[in-house]
Scaffold this motif. Structure first.
Motif, PDB file in Angstrom:
ATOM      1  N   ASN A 295       0.803  -1.234   0.000  1.00 36.70           N
ATOM      2  CA  ASN A 295       0.000   0.000   0.000  1.00 36.70           C
ATOM      3  C   ASN A 295       0.832   1.278   0.000  1.00 36.70           C
ATOM      4  O   ASN A 295       0.503   2.248   0.687  1.00 36.70           O
ATOM      5  N   CYS A 297       2.093   4.833  -1.058  1.00 34.77           N
ATOM      6  CA  CYS A 297       1.554   6.032  -1.706  1.00 34.77           C
ATOM      7  C   CYS A 297       2.576   7.156  -1.564  1.00 34.77           C
ATOM      8  O   CYS A 297       3.207   7.303  -0.507  1.00 34.77           O
ATOM      9  N   LYS A 298       2.723   7.941  -2.614  1.00 33.98           N
ATOM     10  CA  LYS A 298       3.600   9.108  -2.553  1.00 33.98           C
ATOM     11  C   LYS A 298       3.040  10.196  -3.456  1.00 33.98           C
ATOM     12  O   LYS A 298       2.776   9.982  -4.645  1.00 33.98           O
ATOM     13  N   THR A 299       2.847  11.386  -2.872  1.00 32.25           N
ATOM     14  CA  THR A 299       2.320  12.540  -3.599  1.00 32.25           C
ATOM     15  C   THR A 299       3.357  13.649  -3.601  1.00 32.25           C
ATOM     16  O   THR A 299       3.969  13.939  -2.562  1.00 32.25           O
ATOM     17  N   ARG A 317      -0.069  12.498  -7.637  1.00 31.93           N
ATOM     18  CA  ARG A 317       0.081  11.212  -6.976  1.00 31.93           C
ATOM     19  C   ARG A 317       0.998  10.331  -7.843  1.00 31.93           C
ATOM     20  O   ARG A 317       0.550   9.744  -8.823  1.00 31.93           O
ATOM     21  N   ASP A 320       0.514   5.179  -6.159  1.00 32.40           N
ATOM     22  CA  ASP A 320      -0.856   5.114  -5.651  1.00 32.40           C
ATOM     23  C   ASP A 320      -1.214   3.680  -5.254  1.00 32.40           C
ATOM     24  O   ASP A 320      -1.554   2.858  -6.097  1.00 32.40           O
ATOM     25  N   ASP A 321      -1.068   3.376  -3.970  1.00 33.23           N
ATOM     26  CA  ASP A 321      -1.493   2.089  -3.410  1.00 33.23           C
ATOM     27  C   ASP A 321      -0.808   0.909  -4.110  1.00 33.23           C
ATOM     28  O   ASP A 321      -1.441  -0.003  -4.617  1.00 33.23           O
ATOM     29  N   ASP A 356       4.105   8.699   1.686  1.00 28.70           N
ATOM     30  CA  ASP A 356       3.060   9.257   2.541  1.00 28.70           C
ATOM     31  C   ASP A 356       2.471   8.179   3.440  1.00 28.70           C
ATOM     32  O   ASP A 356       2.111   8.434   4.583  1.00 28.70           O
ATOM     33  N   GLY A 523       1.041   5.450 -11.565  1.00 30.09           N
ATOM     34  CA  GLY A 523       1.259   5.240 -10.143  1.00 30.09           C
ATOM     35  C   GLY A 523       0.711   3.949  -9.587  1.00 30.09           C
ATOM     36  O   GLY A 523       0.881   3.673  -8.397  1.00 30.09           O
ATOM     37  N   ARG A 524       0.030   3.132 -10.403  1.00 29.02           N
ATOM     38  CA  ARG A 524      -0.568   1.894  -9.910  1.00 29.02           C
ATOM     39  C   ARG A 524      -0.054   0.693 -10.701  1.00 29.02           C
ATOM     40  O   ARG A 524       0.245   0.808 -11.892  1.00 29.02           O
TER      41      ARG A 524
END
Length: 612
Positions: A295, A297-299, A317, A320-321, A356, A523-524
């Motif tokens: 999981n 996440c980084k923004t 983002r 993302d997860d 994050d 991002g996924r």
């Protein structure tokens, strides 16, 4: 310092036919760019050139002229250069001025070669920007190069080269640094423009897949000598020269059998057994999963310029997860377009970037540790177990340090051995990656690109890590050198028992290296499967589009440009309802298709329906 003459090109003879594409193929340093510079009249002043370059511009009604007989800064060559003969350079970021807008730089060519007024120049520039694929040409006209992606910058370069409708376009490695999907779009664009304008093209490349899809005639150059030339059909179906046969055998492709090796032109002898700690790594016991990512996440936040810190802030983002495991002793491939978040994930694993949210667990048999919570001595100890091979061997090696200093630095930082033993370790590292021990006191600038990359690999192996992260390690290398490095990494993995995360946008390279492949988009991770499953039965539309965009060095498997999505395969609107994110009530999740095959789909979608 001794100097001397270097004969870059020797007695080169070939033709470029009107309305046809002639591909000039060879390794770096073979003389390709020197030939293009001679045609354009932009060779360095120290260069001496002989022979003739006869330019027969019948479309403009001009008489044949020997370009080499013209003064390089005279009015005659200046009338031809940019107007009748144009060039697309290899690296658009360094060839475009960062201080001027895209529109200004393109319209400047019209200002030099035509009598058009400012309004007409802008109108023609915007028209061409729209034609080369800019969605909003008026906005693009006023943008600076740093505001554009690599693919968009290359499109701007193409517009600049074509604004005067030249008779000959020289494209010097126009797609080398681009993603496979962007590359397919650029190749399609060049082919359409070449056909519409009935323009001759000299395509300089080392990518035989690009040649098979673009060229009418092929010229093969080796160390300044043209060793083979002819129609593309004859070159590919019946190659004669050993060098051309070697180039073709060095290209990774999807039809390779299990255990089959790339045939590098010059093999690198690997002696990984000389490394200290080899036996320890191979015998290390531990759980099946070395790294577990959950999981992540980084923004990133970016702020448009404004006075005293004012201005609007936008958030992106990047990751993302993201969740995946890296099993002990395997090579996990991570593929996707530029900007999809691949490198950000690798930096999080190295603790160079803090996410994050999410967790990264590392377990080498000495107990599971939470990577994101380590600090001080514990973090330093972890970094000796996870090392990285960077994309650009030039910028990742200090020009002020010798090879001995570069390779001994990790040993000094982590307190391994004394000065005498460190020198012996450095010699062992050089031997392990196939470099002569006499190079120990040389500086990076005295090595080729492939040799510099081997030094980068040796530095990453100095501490005998458990996990090696390879971030696009061969994207900047020639096909032949690429085969050397890939074979080297496979041999080292086998002999040292290394676990690898191999990041690339080249699916054929990942297919050769990886045991399992994770496909990343926006991002996924959209699909994750064993290599043979993903390559034969891709499920997600993004994965299918990536595979469809790979140019094969095979005349019978040309790219289907019409089937490729012009808007880019990362556009979720093209994916279909079951693969597009429709809000929280229809959130995407990894559907299990069995056999370790996962695909990102809506919760409402039936996994059975997603099977190919």
């Amino acid at each position: 310092m001794l100097g001397g003459n270097v004969e870059a090109v020797r007695g080169a003879n070939f033709r470029i036919l009107p309305g046809k594409v002639t591909a000039l193929v060879g390794e770096s340093g073979s003389g390709k760019s020197a030939i293009s510079q001679a045609i354009m009249g932009i060779l360095p002043t120290v260069a001496k050139v002989g022979g003739r370059v006869l330019f027969n511009d019948t479309a403009a009604g001009a008489k044949p002229v020997d370009l080499l007989s013209l003064e390089t800064d005279g009015s005659e060559i200046q009338e031809i250069r940019g107007a009748r003969i144009s060039k697309i350079f290899q690296e658009p970021m360094t060839s475009l001025s960062p201080l001027h807008t895209i529109g200004n730089q393109i319209s400047e060519v019209l200002k030099i070669h035509t009598d058009a007024d400012k309004a007409e120049r802008r109108a023609r520039t915007e028209e061409l920007l729209g034609y080369v694929g800019f969605g909003n040409p008026k906005r693009a006209y006023d943008m600076y190069p740093f505001e554009l992606s690599g693919g968009m910058r290359q499109r701007a370069m193409i517009a600049m080269a074509l604004i005067c409708r030249p008779a000959l376009l020289i494209a010097d490695e126009p797609t080398t640094a681009l993603d496979v999907t962007v590359q397919a779009q650029i190749l399609q664009l060049l082919r359409e423009l070449q056909s519409k304008l009935n323009m001759a093209m000299l395509l300089i490349t080392h990518d035989l897949g690009v040649v098979a899809n673009m060229a009418d005639e092929v010229v093969v150059i080796y160390h300044g000598d043209i060793v083979e030339a002819g129609p593309v059909d004859a070159i590919f179906r019946n190659p004669q020269h050993p060098y051309l046969k070697g180039l073709m055998a060095a290209v990774p492709h999807f039809d390779m059998k299990p255990g089959e090796r790339l045939k590098a032109l010059r093999e690198v002898p690997v002696k990984a057994g000389t490394l200290l700690g080899t036996q320890h790594v191979k015998k290390a016991a531990g759980p099946d999963v070395l790294v577990s990512v959950r999981n992540l996440c980084k923004t990133f936040s970016t702020r448009s310029s404004g006075w005293f810190g004012s201005g609007t802030t936008s958030r992106h983002r990047a990751v993302d997860d993201v969740s995946f495991d890296i099993r002990r002793g395997e090579c996990l491939g991570l593929v996707g377009e530029s900007g999809c978040g691949k490198t950000t994930v690798s930096k999080i694993l190295m603790r160079a970037v803090t996410p994050d949210q999410g967790s990264v667990t590392f377990d080498d048999g000495e107990g599971a540790v939470d990577v994101l919570k380590l600090d001080g001595a514990e973090l330093k100890a972890l970094r000796s177990k996870i090392q990285m091979v960077f994309q650009d061997p030039v910028s990742s090696l200090s020009p002020r340090m010798t090879v001995k200093n570069i390779l001994s630095e990790p040993l000094e930082i982590h307190g391994r051995g004394d000065p005498k033993s460190r020198v012996e370790t450095v010699r062992s590292l050089l031997q392990a990656v196939g470099l002569d021990q006499r190079f120990i006191n040389r500086y990076p600038h005295s090595f080729s690109g492939g040799q510099r990359q081997r030094i980068g690999i040796a530095r990453a192996l100095a501490l005998v890590p458990q996990l090696l992260i390879c971030d696009e390690p061969v994207s900047a290398l020639d096909v032949s050198v690429q085969a050397q490095i890939l074979n080297l990494l496979k041999d080292l993995q086998k002999e040292l028992g290394l676990t690898m995360l191999f990041i690339s946008h080249n699916l054929a390279v990942v297919d050769y290296m990886a045991d399992r492949i994770a496909v990343m988009c926006s991002g996924r991770i959209v699909e994750l499967a064993p290599r043979e499953v993903l390559m034969r039965n891709p499920v997600h539309p993004y994965t299918k589009s990536l595979l469809a965009a790979v140019p094969y060095p095979d005349l019978d498997r040309k790219l289907d440009f019409d089937a490729l999505q012009a808007s880019g395969c990362s556009d979720q609107r093209q994916w279909g309802a079951q693969f597009s994110d429709g809000g929280e009530e229809n959130a995407l999740f990894p559907a299990d298709l069995g056999g370790g095959h996962y695909v990102l789909a809506r919760k409402s979608a039936d996994a059975r329906e997603l099977r190919p």
